[in-house]
Write a protein that holds these residues in place. Structure first.
Motif, PDB file in Angstrom:
ATOM      1  N   ALA A   1       0.835  -1.205   0.000  1.00  0.00           N
ATOM      2  CA  ALA A   1       0.000   0.000   0.000  1.00  0.00           C
ATOM      3  C   ALA A   1       0.869   1.253   0.000  1.00  0.00           C
ATOM      4  CB  ALA A   1      -0.933  -0.006   1.204  1.00  0.00           C
ATOM      5  N   ASN A   2       1.962   1.207   0.752  1.00  0.00           N
ATOM      6  CA  ASN A   2       2.851   2.374   0.764  1.00  0.00           C
ATOM      7  C   ASN A   2       3.585   2.521  -0.571  1.00  0.00           C
ATOM      8  OD1 ASN A   2       3.908   4.581   2.488  1.00  0.00           O
ATOM      9  ND2 ASN A   2       5.870   3.619   2.037  1.00  0.00           N
ATOM     10  N   LEU A   3       4.010   1.400  -1.163  1.00  0.00           N
ATOM     11  CA  LEU A   3       4.641   1.454  -2.484  1.00  0.00           C
ATOM     12  C   LEU A   3       3.683   2.034  -3.521  1.00  0.00           C
ATOM     13  CD1 LEU A   3       6.478  -1.995  -2.642  1.00  0.00           C
ATOM     14  CD2 LEU A   3       7.560   0.263  -2.653  1.00  0.00           C
TER      15      LEU A   3
ATOM     16  N   MET B   1       2.950   5.190   7.363  1.00  0.00           N
ATOM     17  CA  MET B   1       4.408   5.284   7.251  1.00  0.00           C
ATOM     18  C   MET B   1       4.926   6.623   7.740  1.00  0.00           C
ATOM     19  SD  MET B   1       5.729   2.448   6.359  1.00  0.00           S
ATOM     20  CE  MET B   1       4.397   1.666   7.288  1.00  0.00           C
ATOM     21  N   ASN B   2       4.151   7.678   7.547  1.00  0.00           N
ATOM     22  CA  ASN B   2       4.582   8.987   8.021  1.00  0.00           C
ATOM     23  C   ASN B   2       4.691   9.035   9.539  1.00  0.00           C
ATOM     24  OD1 ASN B   2       5.200  10.629   5.802  1.00  0.00           O
ATOM     25  ND2 ASN B   2       3.037  11.017   5.375  1.00  0.00           N
ATOM     26  N   LEU B   3       3.898   8.231  10.238  1.00  0.00           N
ATOM     27  CA  LEU B   3       4.045   8.163  11.696  1.00  0.00           C
ATOM     28  C   LEU B   3       5.442   7.677  12.073  1.00  0.00           C
ATOM     29  CD1 LEU B   3       0.631   6.611  12.785  1.00  0.00           C
ATOM     30  CD2 LEU B   3       1.381   8.979  13.064  1.00  0.00           C
ATOM     31  N   TYR B   4       5.995   6.768  11.268  1.00  0.00           N
ATOM     32  CA  TYR B   4       7.338   6.274  11.519  1.00  0.00           C
ATOM     33  C   TYR B   4       8.387   7.258  11.009  1.00  0.00           C
ATOM     34  CZ  TYR B   4       4.986   1.745  12.256  1.00  0.00           C
ATOM     35  OH  TYR B   4       4.181   0.724  12.718  1.00  0.00           O
ATOM     36  N   LEU B   5       8.190   7.764   9.803  1.00  0.00           N
ATOM     37  CA  LEU B   5       9.169   8.672   9.208  1.00  0.00           C
ATOM     38  C   LEU B   5       9.310   9.965  10.008  1.00  0.00           C
ATOM     39  CD1 LEU B   5       8.189   8.186   5.460  1.00  0.00           C
ATOM     40  CD2 LEU B   5      10.317   7.424   6.540  1.00  0.00           C
ATOM     41  N   GLU B   6       8.217  10.417  10.599  1.00  0.00           N
ATOM     42  CA  GLU B   6       8.224  11.645  11.384  1.00  0.00           C
ATOM     43  C   GLU B   6       8.446  11.384  12.876  1.00  0.00           C
ATOM     44  OE1 GLU B   6       4.577  13.626  10.444  1.00  0.00           O
ATOM     45  OE2 GLU B   6       5.054  13.738   8.296  1.00  0.00           O
ATOM     46  N   ASN B   7       8.744  10.123  13.209  1.00  0.00           N
ATOM     47  CA  ASN B   7       9.115   9.772  14.585  1.00  0.00           C
ATOM     48  C   ASN B   7       8.002  10.065  15.592  1.00  0.00           C
ATOM     49  OD1 ASN B   7      11.223   8.488  15.857  1.00  0.00           O
ATOM     50  ND2 ASN B   7      12.168  10.379  16.580  1.00  0.00           N
ATOM     51  N   LYS B   8       6.774   9.781  15.196  1.00  0.00           N
ATOM     52  CA  LYS B   8       5.634  10.121  16.042  1.00  0.00           C
ATOM     53  C   LYS B   8       5.080   8.954  16.839  1.00  0.00           C
ATOM     54  CE  LYS B   8       3.782  14.087  13.515  1.00  0.00           C
ATOM     55  NZ  LYS B   8       2.612  14.620  12.771  1.00  0.00           N
TER      56      LYS B   8
ATOM     57  N   LEU C   1       0.424   7.675  -6.322  1.00  0.00           N
ATOM     58  CA  LEU C   1      -0.196   8.875  -5.753  1.00  0.00           C
ATOM     59  C   LEU C   1       0.815   9.936  -5.369  1.00  0.00           C
ATOM     60  CD1 LEU C   1      -2.801   7.088  -3.450  1.00  0.00           C
ATOM     61  CD2 LEU C   1      -3.066   7.812  -5.834  1.00  0.00           C
ATOM     62  N   GLY C   2       2.103   9.558  -5.353  1.00  0.00           N
ATOM     63  CA  GLY C   2       3.158  10.518  -5.094  1.00  0.00           C
ATOM     64  C   GLY C   2       3.328  10.932  -3.648  1.00  0.00           C
ATOM     65  N   LYS C   3       2.940  10.062  -2.719  1.00  0.00           N
ATOM     66  CA  LYS C   3       3.073  10.417  -1.300  1.00  0.00           C
ATOM     67  C   LYS C   3       3.185   9.168  -0.448  1.00  0.00           C
ATOM     68  CE  LYS C   3      -1.954  10.592  -0.641  1.00  0.00           C
ATOM     69  NZ  LYS C   3      -3.092  11.422  -0.167  1.00  0.00           N
ATOM     70  N   GLU C   4       3.830   9.327   0.711  1.00  0.00           N
ATOM     71  CA  GLU C   4       3.875   8.251   1.693  1.00  0.00           C
ATOM     72  C   GLU C   4       2.487   8.085   2.310  1.00  0.00           C
ATOM     73  OE1 GLU C   4       6.534   6.438   2.479  1.00  0.00           O
ATOM     74  OE2 GLU C   4       8.201   7.597   1.635  1.00  0.00           O
TER      75      GLU C   4
END
Length: 470
Positions: free
Chosen positions: A59-61, A74-81, A67-70
């Motif tokens: 789904a992220n791929l 995944m953004n919860l992980y990438l943004e360290n949240k 769609l051109g976005k994470e």
């Protein structure tokens, strides 16, 4: 009160693991550290039913490539949240759970046999956690893309020896007074469709519930009344079919139901608890239906955004995001054209369920080939078309649909698709894999790197400082 000690003696996160998830996953943002020791007023528990780790990855791929976005997850992980862990999903009867036993692990705090809802191996009843929170004055609700009486929402709410007792579960919800219940399942409430002809909708209305039937009804909810939203017979439609059908536009998305449920309960003085389930991710995995799978997972991801937008502003809400078990273990396959092949899924116009259910036994080979080109944008050989058509010989009219996926050529068609989309599947059933788990908000610091599904029951109680005495 020392929240670390008040549940002393419980089985919360027991075991030899003592690693701090802050150190293991590098989570050290000031925002997350600020939640330490804070009591959660609300809990939102999000479940993508039957989501293998491959589903999350694909789904992220797809989101990045097409769609051109994470994804929001995944953004919860990438943004360290988020705090993050792996979870063991076994039931009392097997290393591979079904949804009823899995939800009961969260809901009742004990592992039960597959097929039962919070009824133990010796017949004992474990009080479901949404009832515990109701007794403490919180509002409680569930929203799902399958029937609202299905195993996952029911596991947080009721006791039943059989998950299949959905007509009875529909009545139980009204008796227990849950505040917001939304999904499908008209056949369990409608007197014209129930075997006993009982009007369960009338029972809800007598108790003061407002009944929602269409997407537009979400815009006209009375804040002072409990809500029953039943938007379809059976489950709600798959996202990828809904996106291409004008006839399905009156059905709400999971994100829309989630937002309406939060808005309905967020101002309650004692707080609220809400379960949000993407139930048809599991159904798509059973059918090895990649378009259905990815688009319903992405629909779940849009619900994550709704939840996180609220939680980040509210600061008092524990968000739990996970699955109840893996299913079919899909994944991308190595090859020179793997990326191109995978991206071709964006050309699929519908689910495999829609495609296969619209093939008729009297189709000729060219009609099958044309139908696949129209909907999947690739060609099949005469031999492949004949193989598909063979499944329809002697098929009775009532043998169509998802739960006859072993009679219709779901597996055979996914094998044909694999040559073009580079996605493979290990089975058409649940798996016993350890699964992904993320948490945000007050109580997330309690999460250890490796947990059992039952641990989440006690973590929710500790995060809200609700003692386990009922």
């Amino acid at each position: 009160m020392d929240r670390r000690k008040f549940l002393k003696g419980s089985i919360l996160l027991s075991g030899a693991l003592t690693l701090n998830p802050l150190n293991l996953f590098g989570r050290n943002s000031e925002e997350q550290l600020s939640f330490k020791g804070k009591i959660a007023k609300n809990i939102i528990f999000m479940i993508s039913d039957g989501m293998s780790n491959g589903t999350l990855s694909m789904a992220n791929l797809y989101s990045k490539n097409i769609l051109g976005k994470e994804t929001n997850w995944m953004n919860l992980y990438l943004e360290n949240k988020a705090s993050r862990a792996l979870m063991d999903t076994a039931s009392a009867s097997s290393i591979v759970t079904d949804s009823a036993a899995a939800s009961s692990s969260f809901g009742g705090g004990f592992r039960v046999k597959n097929g039962s809802l919070n009824v133990g191996v010796n017949g004992e009843h474990h009080l479901p956690i949404w009832q515990k929170f109701k007794k403490k004055g919180k509002k409680a609700g569930c929203v799902t893309t399958v029937t609202i009486t299905h195993a996952t929402p029911a596991g947080f709410c009721v006791n039943s020896a059989k998950r299949s007792a959905e007509p009875d579960i529909a009545e139980m919800y009204a008796e227990l007074g849950f505040d917001v219940m939304m999904g499908g399942g008209d056949e369990f409430f409608n007197p014209e469709k129930r075997a006993d002809k009982k009007d369960v909708y009338a029972a809800y209305q007598k108790k003061g519930y407002q009944i929602l039937k269409n997407r537009s009804d979400l815009n006209n909810i009375d804040k002072n009344k409990p809500v029953l939203g039943v938007f379809n017979t059976g489950a709600l439609p798959y996202t990828s079919d809904k996106n291409t059908s004008a006839d399905l536009q009156n059905k709400p998305t999971l994100a829309e139901m989630a937002k309406a449920a939060i808005d309905q309960m967020k101002d309650h003085k004692e707080g609220f608890v809400l379960q949000i389930e993407a139930g048809k991710v599991d159904w798509a995995a059973h059918a090895n239906d990649v378009s259905a799978l990815l688009h319903d997972q992405l629909s779940f991801d849009e619900a994550i955004k709704v939840v996180m937008d609220f939680a980040e502003k509210d600061k008092n809400t524990l968000v739990i995001i996970t699955t109840d078990h893996g299913n079919a273990n899909p994944g991308t396959i190595y090859g020179a054209d793997a990326t191109k092949n995978f991206n071709s899924i964006a050309k699929y116009k519908c689910t495999n369920e829609f495609l296969l259910n619209n093939i008729k036994p009297d189709f000729n080979l060219q009609q099958i080939k044309d139908w696949i080109v129209e909907n999947n944008q690739f060609s099949v050989s005469d031999e492949e078309a004949k193989h598909i058509l063979n499944f329809y010989q002697g098929l009775e009219k009532d043998e169509e649909g998802l739960y006859n996926y072993k009679k219709l050529p779901y597996k055979a068609f996914s094998e044909i698709q694999k040559k073009h989309n580079s996605v493979g599947w290990i089975s058409m059933d649940h798996s016993g894999d350890y699964v992904e788990l993320a948490m945000y908000g007050p109580g997330s610091e309690l999460l250890k790197p490796f947990v059992k599904n039952t641990d989440l029951h006690y973590l929710m109680l500790e995060a809200t400082e609700v003692e386990n005495k009922f």
